[in-house]
Design a protein around this motif. Structure first.
Motif, short mmCIF file in Angstrom:
data_model
loop_
_atom_site.label_atom_id
_atom_site.label_comp_id
_atom_site.label_asym_id
_atom_site.label_seq_id
_atom_site.Cartn_x
_atom_site.Cartn_y
_atom_site.Cartn_z
N PHE A 1 0.80 -1.23 0.00
CA PHE A 1 0.00 0.00 0.00
C PHE A 1 0.83 1.28 0.00
N ASP A 2 2.15 1.15 0.09
CA ASP A 2 3.02 2.32 0.07
C ASP A 2 3.06 2.88 -1.36
N LYS A 3 2.72 4.14 -1.52
CA LYS A 3 2.66 4.74 -2.86
C LYS A 3 4.03 4.78 -3.53
N ARG A 4 5.09 4.66 -2.75
CA ARG A 4 6.43 4.64 -3.34
C ARG A 4 6.69 3.35 -4.13
N GLU A 5 5.83 2.36 -3.95
CA GLU A 5 5.96 1.12 -4.72
C GLU A 5 5.42 1.25 -6.14
N LEU A 6 4.71 2.34 -6.42
CA LEU A 6 4.23 2.58 -7.78
C LEU A 6 5.39 3.00 -8.67
N SER A 7 5.38 2.57 -9.92
CA SER A 7 6.44 2.99 -10.84
C SER A 7 6.35 4.50 -11.09
N ALA A 8 5.12 5.02 -11.10
CA ALA A 8 4.90 6.45 -11.27
C ALA A 8 3.44 6.75 -10.99
N TYR A 9 3.18 7.98 -10.59
CA TYR A 9 1.80 8.43 -10.47
C TYR A 9 1.79 9.95 -10.56
N GLN A 10 0.60 10.49 -10.84
CA GLN A 10 0.42 11.93 -10.83
C GLN A 10 -0.97 12.25 -10.31
N THR A 11 -1.08 13.39 -9.67
CA THR A 11 -2.36 13.84 -9.11
C THR A 11 -2.54 15.33 -9.40
N LYS A 12 -3.79 15.75 -9.38
CA LYS A 12 -4.09 17.16 -9.43
C LYS A 12 -4.46 17.59 -8.00
N ASN A 13 -3.74 18.56 -7.48
CA ASN A 13 -3.85 18.92 -6.07
C ASN A 13 -4.35 20.34 -5.88
N TYR A 14 -5.06 20.50 -4.78
CA TYR A 14 -5.48 21.83 -4.32
C TYR A 14 -4.95 22.01 -2.90
N THR A 15 -4.22 23.08 -2.68
CA THR A 15 -3.60 23.33 -1.37
C THR A 15 -3.95 24.72 -0.90
N LYS A 16 -4.30 24.84 0.38
CA LYS A 16 -4.49 26.16 0.97
C LYS A 16 -3.77 26.21 2.31
N ILE A 17 -3.22 27.37 2.60
CA ILE A 17 -2.45 27.59 3.83
C ILE A 17 -2.94 28.87 4.48
N GLU A 18 -3.12 28.81 5.77
CA GLU A 18 -3.51 30.00 6.54
C GLU A 18 -2.62 30.11 7.77
N ILE A 19 -2.12 31.30 8.03
CA ILE A 19 -1.32 31.55 9.22
C ILE A 19 -1.97 32.69 10.00
#
Length: 825
Positions: free
Chosen positions: A128-146
């Motif tokens: 189940f470790d994603k590092r075992e995949l030969s490759a992958y890509q995702t579309k990400n949304y990130t927000k940060i608040e301080i």
């Protein structure tokens, strides 16, 4: 007729019997306003209920209601609210955090049943470790608040703060559930694509759109590179997770039993998956370990979701709490990808008269693609900003956010936008940046560095200086730099100027021309200190040791061919004019010489397999390696050409690596080896840097005197180890102080050839004795060993060094105490 009334009666009774009641709402943290996922919501006195989703929302559909509804979750005080007997109602909860304490669990016989669950989960990590995949890509949304929180009464009474709050009172005030005001100072949103390939292991983030607003943020290009998802990645299938520069052990690490205890609470349904619900406890409260809850799939033993906290009892400075919530989803190939991750870092007040900080990070991922690895060349830059990354309308963000902004977040944006325009806030924020970077932005140029404005030493007396550099507003292809200084005692003008042309920002390629007239010191190598303006300025105070004037002209070229592999070359012309008694014997004639000139051509290769590089304005900034070492190899040739007086060759090999030693802490080592071929004056040799000051520095041998040794061939190893509380956490009376042990070992082998010894006379032409340099015995290493304590009162460090060899040298000190100050977490 009777039949008609019968059916009417039956319908009325049935409608009452099968009537549906809907209770919905949201559960949030009263201190932060953030949602609490996975909380248990129950109708009081029943087993009817549900868990909140990742956004803290819940919906309960039942046939009948009790008089109240309850919410409970680990680490929070349970709460209950009354219900009305109406078809639909909304009941929101704001839970107050509680002090987490490990309970005592007694097992009458046999093994803790949670251990078998953890053991099977660890056994199947590779599935189940994603590092075992030969490759992958995702579309990400990130927000940060301080946000600024924990605002003390003393802090609010300051005149500068009152000027700010007077303006902010005109807009909506943000508070936590206890009525305490919070002051947002930063908010960002990023939409990006994240790419990973396993062989070789490479990562890249392509930022498609970014919106950054914050106090003191004048240019979002650098900020946009670090506010995406690449720096918010948390993989609990790793044994150790790097968070705020520290290494934290995962609850499903291979050595889990050395760090954790567990309690199997229940079997619960999460979505369509039946899961084990386990509580996690660190065996030692000050270890860098998590407490909280994890859900493990009963069928596959894969992690389903986690809600983990690093409590304030852990050996961290200033940080009261780190909380990580994560929801994982399987890929088509099996390994898991975090679908949603939320992180909160709560930093307490440094002093009672200051305020605290609350940093909140959120990342969601979708559009997962497995396989189809990108070519290695694609990963040349760790983070890439697409053209127009900072140009997007509000309509675009509404359509492309994976999660809509809450009303609180909309208010945060409004407040930050207002705050950064307040003159007093801009004054202080720019002042802090000026102090930290050394430069003050002024339109298209930066003025500085401030440590070079004023110096005082025995050669120059009072020295005044001023400099500038162009920034990204001036050009992203041309960089100009200039600095001038004047010494009132020697009445000499010093200067440096440089022009750089950036040819390619993707495969970082640049060519530069520079000229300089400056005072340097033998063994200090001022050129290696250009990136450390404070240490450079400190070297110009007090008594200068073996100073000399240098006139240097240089042309330099560098290019990154693929990720981590950089080639550089330069051609330099340098004139050495000593300001102390110095002579060498000219090769062939044996004539006394004092000045000399060199013409040197140099070529070098540098490779850091997993080194993270950011483009900071018009400069490359390294965030260091993750796991693999950094190698550097260079060759220099001094030529009797274009004014050069001396012929020689230099070859140098350097390795640096950071080693995660698990529960034993973190180590860093530097290996450096070089050889000079040819007969040269000793300033061209390697003059090993000693340290006669009271202050500790990792760049020097801390029990060696200044200019005590020089070598034309040498090999050195510097080893530093940070125990991160491993030893002192186990001492009852010391663990509350949060002191941390450190260790040092420095070893140097070196020698000087007879011809280089012979060309350094010990008397001048008049027969007066002059100092030259000390030499190492090729069979006898210079060794110093050190140990110490850092984190004393959270700021100070003290080191004790023992010099193990060359104790008979004049002025040698077998023992030295060094102090230093540092801000570490």
């Amino acid at each position: 007729m009777i039949r008609k009334y019968f059916f009417l009666f039956f319908f009325l009774v049935s409608s009452q019997t099968f009537a549906q009641f809907v209770v919905k709402g949201k559960v949030t943290d009263s201190a932060t306003g953030d949602p609490i996922p996975f909380a248990s919501v129950l109708l009081k006195g029943t087993t009817l209920g549900i868990s909140t989703d990742f956004e803290g929302n819940y919906t309960i559909d039942v046939r009948s209601l009790t008089d109240s509804i309850t919410v409970s979750y680990l680490g929070y005080i349970s709460a209950a609210k009354s219900l009305e007997q109406v078809p639909e109602q909304t009941v929101n909860f704001q839970l107050k955090p509680s002090d987490f304490e490990m309970e005592a669990f007694v097992f009458e016989a046999g093994e803790n049943p949670a251990f078998e669950v953890i053991r099977k989960a660890v056994d199947r990590k590779k599935d189940f470790d994603k590092r075992e995949l030969s490759a992958y890509q995702t579309k990400n949304y990130t927000k940060i608040e301080i946000d600024i929180d924990h605002v003390s009464e003393e802090f609010t009474q300051r005149k500068t703060v009152q000027k700010v709050t007077a303006i902010l009172d005109s807009i909506k005030q943000l508070t936590n559930d206890e009525g305490e005001k919070i002051l947002p100072v930063f908010f960002s949103e990023t939409i990006s694509k994240f790419y990973f390939r396993s062989n070789p292991e490479l990562r890249k983030e392509v930022v498609e759109k970014s919106k950054v607003t914050g106090v003191g943020i004048t240019d979002g290009s650098t900020t946009s590179q670090i506010t995406g998802s690449a720096f918010q990645e948390y993989n609990f299938y790793k044994n150790w997770l790097s968070i705020v520069g520290k290494e934290f052990v995962s609850p499903i690490a291979d050595g889990w039993k050395q760090f954790y205890d567990y309690d199997l609470i229940d079997s619960v349904l999460v979505g369509t998956d039946s899961c084990y619900l386990l509580k996690v406890y660190p065996l030692r409260e000050q270890d860098l370990a998590f407490s909280g809850t994890i859900w493990i799939n009963k069928e596959t033993y894969a992690l389903k979701q986690v809600d983990l906290t690093i409590p304030k009892e852990a050996n961290l400075n200033f940080i009261e709490r780190i909380k990580i919530q994560q929801e994982l989803q399987p890929t088509s190939a099996g390994p898991l990808i975090p679908a949603k991750t939320r992180v909160q870092i709560k930093i307490g007040q440094i002093t009672p008269k200051t305020a605290g900080l609350l940093a909140k990070f959120y990342t969601s991922a979708d559009s997962v693609k497995v396989g189809e690895p990108q070519p290695t060349s694609f990963f040349n830059q760790s983070v890439t900003l697409l053209p127009g990354y900072d140009e997007a309308s509000e309509e675009f963000w509404k359509e492309n956010r994976q999660d809509i902004l809450s009303q609180e977040e909309i208010a945060v944006l409004q407040m930050v936008d207002t705050l950064k325009r307040i003159p007093i806030v801009r004054f202080y924020s720019e002042g802090l940046k000026f102090f930290g970077t050394g430069y003050l932005p002024f339109k298209k140029v930066d003025i500085g560095p401030w440590p070079g404005f004023f110096n005082y030493n025995d050669i120059e007396g009072i020295r005044l200086g001023m400099g500038f550099r162009t920034n990204l507003k001036f050009s992203d292809k041309w960089v100009l730099y200039g600095y001038g200084a004047y010494g009132f005692k020697d009445a000499e003008l010093k200067y440096s100027a440089k022009v750089t042309r950036i040819l390619d920002r993707m495969h970082w390629t640049s060519v530069s021309l520079s000229t300089q007239k400056e005072i340097d010191q033998v063994g200090l190598e001022i050129s290696s200190l250009q990136g450390n303006s404070i240490f450079l300025a400190a070297s110009r105070f007090g008594t200068l040791r073996r100073p000399y004037f240098t006139n240097k002209h240089q042309v330099n070229f560098q290019r990154e061919f693929f990720k981590g592999f950089l080639m550089y070359s330069d051609l330099s012309f340098m004139e050495f004019e000593p300001l102390y008694d110095f002579y060498y014997l000219e090769k062939g004639t044996g004539e006394y010489k004092s000045n000399f000139q060199t013409t040197e051509a140099k070529i070098g290769l540098r490779y850091g397999r997993d080194e993270t590089i950011l483009i900071n304005d018009n400069e490359r900034t390294s965030l260091g390696p993750l796991r693999w070492p950094i190698f550097e190899l260079s060759y220099a040739k001094g030529m009797n050409w274009l004014g050069g007086d001396i012929t020689y060759s230099k070859i140098n090999f350097y390795v640096y690596q950071r080693l995660n030693m698990g529960m034993f802490g973190v180590s860093r080592y530097e290996f450096d080896a070089a050889k000079v071929f040819g007969e040269v004056p000793y300033p061209i040799l390697k003059n090993h840097l000693g340290n006669e000051t009271l202050f500790y520095t990792s760049a020097a041998f801390n029990t060696m005197n200044f200019n005590e040794f020089a070598s034309d061939q040498y090999a050195s190893l510097r080893y530093r180890h940070y125990f991160e509380g491993f030893l002192l956490n186990k001492v009852p009376l010391l663990k509350k102080l949060k002191w941390r042990a450190v260790g040092n070992a420095n070893i140097l082998y070196g020698s000087v050839s007879n011809k280089n010894i012979a060309n350094a006379p010990t008397v001048d032409p008049d027969g007066n004795t002059i100092e030259t340099f000390g030499r190492l015995d090729p069979t006898k290493p210079y060794i110093e060993l050190g140990y110490g304590i850092e984190n004393i009162f959270k700021f100070f460090r003290i080191d004790f060094f023992h010099r193990m060899t060359y104790l008979d040298n004049p002025g040698a000190k077998p023992f030295a105490v060094k102090i230093s100050g540092q801000i570490i977490l």
